[in-house]
Design a protein around this motif. Structure first.
Motif, mmCIF file in Angstrom:
data_model
loop_
_atom_site.group_PDB
_atom_site.id
_atom_site.type_symbol
_atom_site.label_atom_id
_atom_site.label_comp_id
_atom_site.label_asym_id
_atom_site.label_seq_id
_atom_site.Cartn_x
_atom_site.Cartn_y
_atom_site.Cartn_z
ATOM 1 N N GLY A 64 0.815 -1.209 0.000
ATOM 2 C CA GLY A 64 0.000 0.000 0.000
ATOM 3 C C GLY A 64 0.848 1.258 0.000
ATOM 4 N N ALA A 66 0.526 4.333 2.362
ATOM 5 C CA ALA A 66 0.926 4.897 3.645
ATOM 6 C C ALA A 66 -0.162 4.636 4.666
ATOM 7 C CB ALA A 66 1.128 6.405 3.497
ATOM 8 N N PRO A 67 0.205 4.549 5.943
ATOM 9 C CA PRO A 67 -0.831 4.344 6.969
ATOM 10 C C PRO A 67 -1.802 5.517 7.010
ATOM 11 C CG PRO A 67 1.411 4.126 7.886
ATOM 12 C CD PRO A 67 1.551 4.650 6.497
ATOM 13 N N GLY A 68 -3.062 5.200 7.343
ATOM 14 C CA GLY A 68 -4.058 6.241 7.612
ATOM 15 C C GLY A 68 -4.246 6.376 9.115
ATOM 16 N N PRO A 77 -0.955 -2.333 9.523
ATOM 17 C CA PRO A 77 -1.386 -1.832 8.210
ATOM 18 C C PRO A 77 -2.779 -2.312 7.794
ATOM 19 C CG PRO A 77 0.381 -3.465 7.962
ATOM 20 C CD PRO A 77 0.191 -3.238 9.441
ATOM 21 N N PHE A 78 -3.483 -1.454 7.097
ATOM 22 C CA PHE A 78 -4.786 -1.786 6.489
ATOM 23 C C PHE A 78 -5.757 -2.398 7.511
ATOM 24 C CE2 PHE A 78 -2.431 -1.210 2.534
ATOM 25 C CZ PHE A 78 -3.378 -0.578 1.752
ATOM 26 N N SER A 82 -10.288 0.745 4.122
ATOM 27 C CA SER A 82 -9.530 0.163 2.993
ATOM 28 C C SER A 82 -9.080 -1.250 3.333
ATOM 29 C CB SER A 82 -8.285 0.996 2.681
ATOM 30 O OG SER A 82 -8.632 2.275 2.303
ATOM 31 N N ASN A 104 3.215 -1.217 3.730
ATOM 32 C CA ASN A 104 3.116 0.057 3.014
ATOM 33 C C ASN A 104 4.494 0.546 2.603
ATOM 34 O OD1 ASN A 104 0.255 0.994 3.101
ATOM 35 N ND2 ASN A 104 0.558 0.779 5.308
HETATM 36 N N1 URA Z 1 -4.152 2.937 2.920
HETATM 37 C C1 URA Z 1 -2.896 2.471 2.712
HETATM 38 O O1 URA Z 1 -2.320 2.665 1.642
HETATM 39 N N2 URA Z 1 -2.331 1.795 3.692
HETATM 40 C C2 URA Z 1 -2.908 1.530 4.869
HETATM 41 O O2 URA Z 1 -2.305 0.870 5.725
HETATM 42 C C3 URA Z 1 -4.225 2.026 5.060
HETATM 43 C C4 URA Z 1 -4.832 2.720 4.084
#
Ligand code: URA
Length: 207
Positions: A64, A66-68, A77-78, A82, A104
């Motif tokens: 992915g 980046a963290p949200g 992550p995720f 998402s 990510n």
């Molecule tokens: N979107 C991302 O690209 N990574 C995440 O960990 C969460 C949302």
């Protein structure tokens, strides 16, 4: 037991537990290094670094951007909206948790979720070191930024998504970012079509 044979669902930081091999020692050292990283300004605003979740012997790794907010809060992550979309896709692909990894490009949340290319360049060696230890057979990039970082020669994401790119090692299968598919019906249809192609590839030994 090697890091490749040790399987663990990711928790914050995703260290390999009680595994004294050189590979796992290198992974755990890498996790500690990322957790202490101050190489770019994103460390000032993060709550947690977000390193990895999934298997330590993955067939494929999802990359992915980046963290949200949810990931910054939990360090995994995720795990937000998402993430739920991604987990549904993993299930649809018929993959077990022990077969996949999720990470990510950026290990810290950028303020306002604005992707930071300079931070991505600084962070990139961490991704390379993670992949060298995990040794997946396939990378599945999520969105344009991870695709561009891993395969700079790739066309824009809407052209690249859904078609295997074999010029990289390991090969890359680009998908749209799951967040995009929550925003637009057309992108959701495209996501479904591309997942179908990936499922077909996996049935024929892609990874
Ligand atoms: N979107 C991302 O690209 N990574 C995440 O960990 C969460 C949302």
């Amino acid at each position: 037991m090697t890091a490749r044979s040790s399987r663990s669902r990711g928790v914050r930081g995703s260290q390999v537990p009680n595994d004294p091999t050189p590979a796992s020692a290198a992974w755990n050292a890498l996790v500690r290094e990322i957790e202490g990283c101050t190489k770019c300004p994103l460390h000032r605003t993060r709550t947690h670094t977000v390193v990895y979740r999934g298997s330590f012997a993955p067939r494929l790794v999802f990359v992915g951007e980046a963290p949200g907010a949810a990931e910054d809060r939990t360090g995994v992550p995720f795990v937000g909206r998402s993430g739920r979309r991604l987990d549904a896709a993993i299930e649809r692909l018929g993959l077990a948790a022990t077969e996949v990894g999720v990470l990510n490009l950026l290990k810290c949340r950028p303020p306002d979720n604005r992707f930071d290319r300079s931070a991505a360049r600084t962070c990139r060696p961490y991704l390379d070191r993670q992949l060298a230890l995990l040794r997946p057979r396939l990378l599945v990039t999520l969105g344009g930024n991870p695709l561009r970082a891993i395969d700079p020669g790739a066309p824009p994401i809407l052209r690249a998504a859904g078609a295997l790119r074999v010029g990289c090692d390991p090969p890359v299968f680009p998908l749209l970012h799951p967040a995009a598919t929550l925003r637009s019906r057309a992108w959701n249809e495209r996501w479904e079509r591309d997942l179908g192609r990936l499922a077909e590839g996996l049935r024929h030994g892609l990874a």
